[in-house]
Design an enzyme around this catalytic site. Sequence first.
Site, PDB file in Angstrom:
ATOM      1  N   PRO A  21       0.827  -1.208   0.000  1.00  0.00           N
ATOM      2  CA  PRO A  21       0.000   0.000   0.000  1.00  0.00           C
ATOM      3  C   PRO A  21       0.863   1.259   0.000  1.00  0.00           C
ATOM      4  O   PRO A  21       1.900   1.314   0.652  1.00  0.00           O
ATOM      5  CB  PRO A  21      -0.761  -0.106   1.324  1.00  0.00           C
ATOM      6  CG  PRO A  21       0.172  -0.856   2.216  1.00  0.00           C
ATOM      7  CD  PRO A  21       0.941  -1.807   1.342  1.00  0.00           C
ATOM      8  N   GLY A  22       0.441   2.247  -0.751  1.00  0.00           N
ATOM      9  CA  GLY A  22       1.135   3.530  -0.750  1.00  0.00           C
ATOM     10  C   GLY A  22       0.179   4.610  -0.285  1.00  0.00           C
ATOM     11  O   GLY A  22       0.239   5.126   0.829  1.00  0.00           O
ATOM     12  N   ARG A  30      -0.571  16.159  -9.552  1.00  0.00           N
ATOM     13  CA  ARG A  30      -1.746  15.306  -9.759  1.00  0.00           C
ATOM     14  C   ARG A  30      -2.898  15.995 -10.500  1.00  0.00           C
ATOM     15  O   ARG A  30      -3.477  15.404 -11.411  1.00  0.00           O
ATOM     16  CB  ARG A  30      -2.238  14.715  -8.427  1.00  0.00           C
ATOM     17  CG  ARG A  30      -1.162  13.921  -7.671  1.00  0.00           C
ATOM     18  CD  ARG A  30      -1.700  13.116  -6.501  1.00  0.00           C
ATOM     19  NE  ARG A  30      -2.533  12.034  -6.952  1.00  0.00           N
ATOM     20  CZ  ARG A  30      -3.841  12.049  -6.917  1.00  0.00           C
ATOM     21  NH1 ARG A  30      -4.487  13.074  -6.396  1.00  0.00           N
ATOM     22  NH2 ARG A  30      -4.524  11.031  -7.381  1.00  0.00           N
ATOM     23  N   CYS A  72       4.437  28.469 -16.318  1.00  0.00           N
ATOM     24  CA  CYS A  72       3.994  28.903 -17.642  1.00  0.00           C
ATOM     25  C   CYS A  72       3.403  27.740 -18.429  1.00  0.00           C
ATOM     26  O   CYS A  72       3.989  27.284 -19.426  1.00  0.00           O
ATOM     27  CB  CYS A  72       5.157  29.536 -18.388  1.00  0.00           C
ATOM     28  SG  CYS A  72       5.854  30.887 -17.453  1.00  0.00           S
TER      29      CYS A  72
HETATM   30  N1  LLP Z   1       2.510  -1.740  -6.069  1.00  0.00           N
HETATM   31  C1  LLP Z   1       2.755  -1.486  -7.365  1.00  0.00           C
HETATM   32  C2  LLP Z   1       3.374  -2.511  -8.190  1.00  0.00           C
HETATM   33  C3  LLP Z   1       2.401  -0.230  -7.905  1.00  0.00           C
HETATM   34  O1  LLP Z   1       2.619   0.011  -9.187  1.00  0.00           O
HETATM   35  C4  LLP Z   1       1.799   0.749  -7.066  1.00  0.00           C
HETATM   36  C5  LLP Z   1       1.423   2.071  -7.588  1.00  0.00           C
HETATM   37  C6  LLP Z   1       1.589   0.429  -5.718  1.00  0.00           C
HETATM   38  C7  LLP Z   1       1.942  -0.834  -5.255  1.00  0.00           C
HETATM   39  C8  LLP Z   1       0.977   1.390  -4.752  1.00  0.00           C
HETATM   40  O2  LLP Z   1      -0.317   1.713  -5.082  1.00  0.00           O
HETATM   41  P1  LLP Z   1      -1.244   2.543  -4.064  1.00  0.00           P
HETATM   42  O3  LLP Z   1      -1.469   1.679  -2.843  1.00  0.00           O
HETATM   43  O4  LLP Z   1      -0.535   3.778  -3.703  1.00  0.00           O
HETATM   44  O5  LLP Z   1      -2.480   2.784  -4.822  1.00  0.00           O
HETATM   45  N2  LLP Z   1       0.767   8.800  -9.339  1.00  0.00           N
HETATM   46  C9  LLP Z   1      -0.567   8.226  -9.262  1.00  0.00           C
HETATM   47  C10 LLP Z   1      -0.552   6.832  -8.687  1.00  0.00           C
HETATM   48  C11 LLP Z   1       0.363   5.894  -9.437  1.00  0.00           C
HETATM   49  C12 LLP Z   1       0.408   4.542  -8.800  1.00  0.00           C
HETATM   50  C13 LLP Z   1       1.487   3.719  -9.384  1.00  0.00           C
HETATM   51  N3  LLP Z   1       1.659   2.437  -8.790  1.00  0.00           N
HETATM   52  C14 LLP Z   1      -1.456   9.185  -8.471  1.00  0.00           C
HETATM   53  O6  LLP Z   1      -0.981  10.223  -8.017  1.00  0.00           O
HETATM   54  O7  LLP Z   1      -2.650   8.919  -8.321  1.00  0.00           O
END
Ligand code: LLP
Length: 423
Positions: free
Chosen positions: A275-276, A313, A345
């Site tokens: 999780p991120g 974002r 810009c």
């Molecule tokens: N594991 C893998 C293999 C991933 O590619 C990602 C996110 C995560 C875990 C974590 O996902 P999360 O739990 O955070 O949803 N920049 C975009 C999000 C890109 C996510 C990329 N991969 C945004 O700001 O919404």
Amino acid sequence: MHHFAYRNGVLHCENVSLEAVARELGTPAYVYSDATLRRHYRVLADAFANRNTLIAFAVKANSNIGVLATLASEGAGADVVSGGEMLRALEAGIPASRIVFSGVAKTVEEMKLGLERGIHQFNVESMPELLRLSRVAEEMGKRVPIAFRVNPHVEAGGHAHISTGSAEHKFGIAWHEAETFFEEASRLPGIDPVGIAVHIGSQIMRVEPMRAAWEKVVALTRRLRDRGFAISRLDLGGGLGVPYKDGDDPDSPTIYARTAREALGDLDVQLIFEPGRLIAGNAGVLISKVEYIKERDGRTFVILDAGMNDLLRPALYNAHHDILPVRIPEMGATRSAVDLVGPICESTDRFAKDRPMPPLKEGDLVAFMTAGAYGATLSSQYNSRPLVAEALVRGDAWAIVRRRPTFDEMIALERAPDWITRG
Ligand code: LLP
């Protein structure tokens, strides 16, 4: 649940006033809450307390050393997608044995680094990567634990740019090739195929597509075990969404955890989650100052000192962030529709269009909510603006966890070529 609230009319992070942080650190700046980070980590960790589970924080969401060290002190692992992220995780105190290396384009150098440090596993996404990793491991006299990231062909909500689980996406090996990959891997000297990984996208509001992907992975695990492959780990990815605005109602981590338990049944494996956003998303805000109010052609532009280089974002995904005045508006203040824009810009340097906001004037502070994930990590120095600063709050205390670079630091790696400087 987070720890940002108004107190005595001023938005606070835990017990620290965002005005006080802005005064000392300047703006724009990210401010993170220690208590929120820990709480989110614990909710997940506790939900799996009775299982062999590794919660590997997706470092791409927030790679600040202070944030990673906070999560490390809770026992978190790390999901990394580059050598740089791996070194950050190690630097922050996350042991190699809790680091998973994902990503579609690992270089030889990154493989060597992971092997030298003895990370928990590599998540492999293609046959050429598998062969390269085996060669590198063999040269180093090692056998490396890997999981195959399978593409489960499950469509999940989220924004099109952050959905990853269907055939058109570059991620993972094809579902129907999994058996062949395991056969090939078990013949390779440098490879110990121990697991399956799956990740279908980000900001997914319902667990149902995850359940579908996880059930497929569980069935695949049983099939592979029947064929004699010793699958001992399942990496179920990240991706559970967080609320960005009123009315957003993602399934809770509790439902997520229950669904995972149901999908797994009695399967005896080490569970890995990546999780991120769920952990860092609403643990951070971006504070910014109003530079100008510009009235033109019947529109009001609130021009901020934060730009798309600080928070990408909205420009990249049309993402919504609530924007709150740091000083609570007076009772009965009327809201009017304004465009909140940055100094860059580019026409996409607009955070919100026709957003009803209370009266704002030059010098006022605003806070972009739910900016703790994919905020600072996506920032850049575009327009030669110094990389955004970051602060971490714990109770009454706060610390600068990334200072703004000086101009000299910003240009230190550059020089004019000899043929110019020689005159
Ligand atoms: N594991 C893998 C293999 C991933 O590619 C990602 C996110 C995560 C875990 C974590 O996902 P999360 O739990 O955070 O949803 N920049 C975009 C999000 C890109 C996510 C990329 N991969 C945004 O700001 O919404």
